[in-house]
Design an enzyme around this catalytic site. Sequence first.
Site, PDB file in Angstrom:
ATOM      1  N   ARG A 108       0.841  -1.195   0.000  1.00 15.61           N
ATOM      2  CA  ARG A 108       0.000   0.000   0.000  1.00 15.61           C
ATOM      3  C   ARG A 108       0.874   1.242   0.000  1.00 15.61           C
ATOM      4  NH1 ARG A 108      -3.455   0.697   4.672  1.00 15.61           N
ATOM      5  NH2 ARG A 108      -1.616   0.032   5.829  1.00 15.61           N
ATOM      6  N   SER A 177       7.623  -5.412   6.804  1.00 17.52           N
ATOM      7  CA  SER A 177       7.288  -6.436   7.791  1.00 17.52           C
ATOM      8  C   SER A 177       7.963  -7.773   7.504  1.00 17.52           C
ATOM      9  CB  SER A 177       5.764  -6.596   7.873  1.00 17.52           C
ATOM     10  OG  SER A 177       5.172  -5.390   8.282  1.00 17.52           O
ATOM     11  N   ASP A 230       5.241  -3.054  11.475  1.00 15.01           N
ATOM     12  CA  ASP A 230       3.850  -2.657  11.690  1.00 15.01           C
ATOM     13  C   ASP A 230       3.544  -2.368  13.159  1.00 15.01           C
ATOM     14  OD1 ASP A 230       4.182  -5.307  12.372  1.00 15.01           O
ATOM     15  OD2 ASP A 230       2.508  -6.052  11.191  1.00 15.01           O
TER      16      ASP A 230
END
Length: 499
Positions: A108, A177, A230
């Site tokens: 994203r 991540s 995250d």
Amino acid sequence: MGRVGLGLAVGCAVVTCAIAAALVSRSVRRRRRWGQAVALVRELEVACDTPVGRLRQVVDAMAVEMHAGLASDGGSKLKMLLTFIDNLPDGTEEGTYYALDLGGTNFRVLRVQLGGKGSMILSHKVESQPIPQELMTGTSEELFNFIASILKRFVQSENDGFQQLPDDRKDLGFTFSFPVKQLSISSGVLIKWTKGFSIEDAVGKDIAQCLNEAMTKIGLNMRVAALVNDTVGTLALGHYNDEDTVAAVIIGTGTNACYLERTDAIIKCQGLLTNSGAMVVNMEWGNFWSSHLPRTSYDIALDDESPNRNEQGFEKMISGMYLGDIVRRVLYRMAEESDIFLDPAKNLSVPFILRTPLMANMHDDDSPDLTEVGRVLEEHLKISRVPLKVRRLIVRVCDIVTRRASRLAAAGIVGMLKKTGRDGSGGVASGRTRGKPRRTVVVVEGGLYIGYTMFKQYLNEAISEILGDEVAPYVLLKVSEDGSGIGAALLAAVYSSNR
């Protein structure tokens, strides 16, 4: 009565007795099978029991492991990784900042406009983009060139309501991540790939530098200001909204936690200087282990069959990746040993066929005849005609496994509070101000906590049980959403070269 009539009467009596005996025998077998199933569930209940005394032992064990992990690398199951983040967003940040969230087969890009004190987040825009399969196994240059091109297109998108000067250098928060050895706030070396990625030439490289070079190559005036995971992004977003936020926990498919630690408590980096006297520590708490954790034969079997045997023990007991499969293993044993299902239950032998969201749906079913339980069994496990009492027993299994997981997660959270002196156990040193415990906020993100009603309820109850009536009201668990996106952009703002 003639001989023929007598013979018929005797024959009928014999047949009747035989039928009656068969019915009685079948009834006895059913009762025995049912008794075996009930006994198996009771055995599970005992093995998974988490009384408050045991939870406090887990709390102490977590705090001890945290101390050990801060003392030396490799000294604990907890990695206690330094993030080099010594300042968290506080609401005074202004300007437009970007974030890239790469953690799976999609990534994203985000743009966040901050208005400074009193205005907070004015607006934000998000786009999601799948990563072509060939790029997941290609070269690092191909992957980051593709990502940079999407970022450039996103920055140049028109009619988006954002005002910015085209020649200004833009700052990016990069949520990555995957396992990384952090070198600074804006750099880190990739240790290994997971989640289907296998780009060999990227291992050992500075991931932020790879992205910076790709952006420079295509003329995108942007740089990585913060490289985070995250969990750290979730803490940043929580602190932005509430300055009493000191820790963040993600409980979803996987699980992890991070918190704000005093710099002088990080013994393995003596002489480490920070502007604030504190630093965010990424615990990687999924790998926590203690003899006080209530482990069952099902947990042992799951671990033995996993690709990372003897690793991530805590995660395997509390996260969404595994809870459904623990329940499946229990139901499979019930089917094998007690034969309580009318239909064959061979699908229960398939690992991970019962995903945790399906288990949660069964557990949350409050209809009189447990319709949702029946639907899941029939549609996903191909088991039909399940009696109501068996459905109720299945819900009980779900409850036992979920209750254990949520209460252990709660103990982990209180363990963090104990390490930082906010659990109320040590007077003034425990974060008390003017005789009262200090207000403490822990932000929680992840579908297991946010979307699973009973999990959240049990976790909150356990926090209160462990802390007690005096301290519990001062500890707040707040739901966070999109820390990996917005939180990363906020950290880009904090560490922006333009501030």
